[in-house]
Each structure stands twice: as C-alpha cells, then as structure tokens.
Design an enzyme around this catalytic site. Structure first.
Site, mmCIF file in Angstrom:
data_model
loop_
_atom_site.group_PDB
_atom_site.id
_atom_site.type_symbol
_atom_site.label_atom_id
_atom_site.label_comp_id
_atom_site.label_asym_id
_atom_site.label_seq_id
_atom_site.Cartn_x
_atom_site.Cartn_y
_atom_site.Cartn_z
ATOM 1 N N GLU A 47 -1.009 -8.688 4.808
ATOM 2 C CA GLU A 47 -0.815 -8.844 6.261
ATOM 3 C C GLU A 47 -2.141 -8.813 7.023
ATOM 4 O O GLU A 47 -2.189 -9.156 8.193
ATOM 5 C CB GLU A 47 0.152 -7.765 6.788
ATOM 6 C CG GLU A 47 -0.433 -6.395 7.044
ATOM 7 C CD GLU A 47 -0.682 -5.559 5.799
ATOM 8 O OE1 GLU A 47 -0.618 -6.103 4.685
ATOM 9 O OE2 GLU A 47 -0.977 -4.351 5.946
ATOM 10 N N CYS A 54 0.838 -1.204 0.000
ATOM 11 C CA CYS A 54 0.000 0.000 0.000
ATOM 12 C C CYS A 54 0.876 1.258 0.000
ATOM 13 O O CYS A 54 1.535 1.539 -0.974
ATOM 14 C CB CYS A 54 -0.988 -0.051 1.170
ATOM 15 S SG CYS A 54 -2.371 1.078 0.973
ATOM 16 N N HIS A 57 -3.609 -5.631 0.949
ATOM 17 C CA HIS A 57 -2.931 -5.867 2.233
ATOM 18 C C HIS A 57 -2.852 -7.352 2.594
ATOM 19 O O HIS A 57 -3.736 -7.853 3.297
ATOM 20 C CB HIS A 57 -3.696 -5.132 3.343
ATOM 21 C CG HIS A 57 -3.483 -3.664 3.340
ATOM 22 N ND1 HIS A 57 -2.415 -3.053 3.951
ATOM 23 C CD2 HIS A 57 -4.205 -2.669 2.775
ATOM 24 C CE1 HIS A 57 -2.473 -1.750 3.784
ATOM 25 N NE2 HIS A 57 -3.558 -1.477 3.070
#
Lengths: 238, 84
Positions: free
Chosen positions: A205, A86, A203
């Site tokens: 994660e 990002c 994302h």
C-alpha cells in the site's frame, strides 16, 4: 467489489490502505473497528500494519482475540479473501489462519527501507497480475518480521505453492544479503493452502502511486479485482 | 487463591538474537566464562479460586492459547496456594 480495512488500537497503516482502495483503485471501502461483530458485506478484508495493542506480549497476539476476529475467522473458513500486511500478517499468524510465526529480526534492528521480492506464486487471488518469477520492489518497516516455520511445514508449503514472495537481489537471486530480517528461506509472504488468505511483511500500500516513486504495489490490489471478475470464481461476501 | 509463576522461552531449536546480543554484552564486559544466554518472559498470575485442579487447567489453557505461541515458544509454570 467492496473492501474492508480492520482498525485496531495501534493500527497505523489503515488510512494508507483505505486511500489506495478509495483513490487509486477507485473501489468502495469501509473501515471496520476491532469491536465490530459484523464485516458489513465486504468482499475482501484487509488487516493493515501498525502496532495493534502496542504489540504487547507478542506481535498480533492480543489483536487476534479482538471481537472482530471471530468474524474474520468465519469469513476465512467460508473462503473469503483476507490480506494481512505487516502487523496484519502477524495477526493472521497468531490466529492460526496462516502457518508459522515471526520472530525478532536477526539483526535486532528495526528495518525501514525498500526490498526486492520475487513473485513465487503468480496464480493466487493476490498476485495474478504479476508474472511468475517477476522481481518487484516494496518497502518494509518492521522489527519483527523474521518468518519461521519448522522444516516439515516449509516443505509442505513449498509443495502447495504457499510461499508467495521471497526477498531477493535485484537480479532475482534469493541471497542471504537480500534477507532483511533472517526469515527462513528468505520468505516475505505466504498464503494458506486454499489460497484465499495471504500475509506479507512488506507494504504494497506504500508503493501504488507515481508521486511516491514506485507503483509496484498496485498490481497486488488490482489482482484482487481481476480475480473477482474471473468467470466460475467462488466469490464470497461477508 | 493460587499464584502461577510462568516462564515462556523460545524453543531451543530457534535462534534467540536478543539473547545473543546480551551475551555478547557480558563477554565485552569481561565475563568470559559466559557460554550461552537466552532471554524469555516471566509472568506472575493470581487466580481467584480455591480449586487447584481448575487453576491448573486454566493456567495451562491460557499458556496454550495466548501467553505462549506453540510454534516458537515453550513454557513451564509452578502453581502455589497463596493467602487472599
């Protein structure tokens, strides 16, 4: 394999990345403050999401000149593994470590929802545990993820396998309605020619644990471990 | 001292969704002759030097390195001597 998560003023996904490496992947990880001039012996640098320096001027523009970035660039040139997520992707674009730039989302909306992605290159250090063409689901959360590069650059990147992820429908078709931000060619993530640097808007994660309802992201991180373990690999430590 | 007035705009080949939204706002207000609108940035920079060539060189360098992104933007500026 040791990971480092760079922290800028305004980073807000640094703790998520740290958590995934430490608690899910169960590997050593350290924070690297943006004022640091050393990368403290890490094998992979993660530049996390957020709003570094308030995203003033352009996203990632000021972070790109933080002291730590000189070391990140040197590490990149030596072939070190660098993942930008990002805002981290935006910083790598501003630093010229990845080709292209991002623009404001075509809708002008901040988009925060899950997207489907097609794995376009499953041979990178970041994607080798996915199957080529596999459709996965990651969350996005950004207002400026509208990837742009001029047509000649896109053509070259395509030929070099540098387009790693494209937004797609659940069936894998990269249709316009699957594109959340107007990115050229539905591009969600790219790597450099050498393959050691990758950036993406979604994302990974945020989708590594059952309790979060989605574990599609963990294979991205465990791909790095697998790649690190391949025999005859050029392993570079900062 | 010199003052640089810098305009940074998205390149013409690049769509400007913000400009388009503002244009649509004006059209909705009844300004139906509005044809095109693009949004850019205006920066005013003062430089503490008496050397015009140095000021010019550094403004250009700052525009190339930080103030604009050459992948998506173009810039122009004018440089005027001002009283300190």
């Amino acid at each position: 394999m040791k990971f480092g998560v760079v922290v800028f003023p305004g980073s807000n996904c640094d703790a998520d990345c740290y958590h995934v490496i430490d608690q899910v992947l169960e590997h050593p990880v350290t924070y690297i403050w943006h004022q640091e001039k050393k990368l403290s012996g890490v094998d992979c640098v993660i530049i996390p999401g957020g709003f570094s320096y308030g995203d003033y001027l352009r996203t990632g523009a000021i972070a790109r000149f933080a002291p730590v970035m000189d070391e990140v660039i040197r590490f990149a040139e030596r072939g070190g593994l660098i993942l930008g997520i990002c805002n981290g992707f935006q910083i790598l674009l501003e630093a010229g470590l990845l080709p292209g730039a991002v623009l404001r989302n075509e809708s002008l909306q901040f988009r925060c929802h899950d997207v489907f992605l097609r794995v376009e290159n499953a041979a990178t250090p970041f994607t080798n545990r996915y199957r080529q063409g596999e459709v996965i689901r990651f969350p996005i959360a950004h207002g400026e993820g509208n990837y742009y590069a001029d047509p000649d650059s896109i053509k070259q990147m395509d030929e070099n396998g540098q387009i790693v992820f494209r937004y797609c429908l659940e069936n894998g078709e990269s249709a316009a309605q699957a594109n959340p931000n107007g990115a050229v060619g539905n591009i969600a993530g790219v790597c450099n020619k050498n393959g050691n640097i990758m950036g993406l808007m979604p994302h990974p994660e945020r989708c590594c644990e059952e309790i979060l309802g989605n574990t599609d992201g963990i294979l991205l991180f465990s791909s790095l471990l697998q790649w690190w373990g391949f025999p005859d690999q050029k392993r570079v430590t900062a | 001292m010199f003052e640089a007035r810098i305009h940074v705009m998205l390149k013409k080949v690049i769509l400007d969704p913000q400009g388009k939204a503002v244009k649509n706002g004006l059209l909705a207000m009844g300004y139906d002759c509005v044809d095109d609108l693009r949004v850019g940035k205006y920066l005013v920079l003062t430089l503490n030097t008496a050397d015009r060539a140095k000021a010019d060189r550094e403004v250009r360098e700052m525009c190339d390195r930080l103030l604009s992104n050459p992948v998506i933007e173009e810039y122009n500026y004018d440089l005027q001597e001002v009283a300190p």
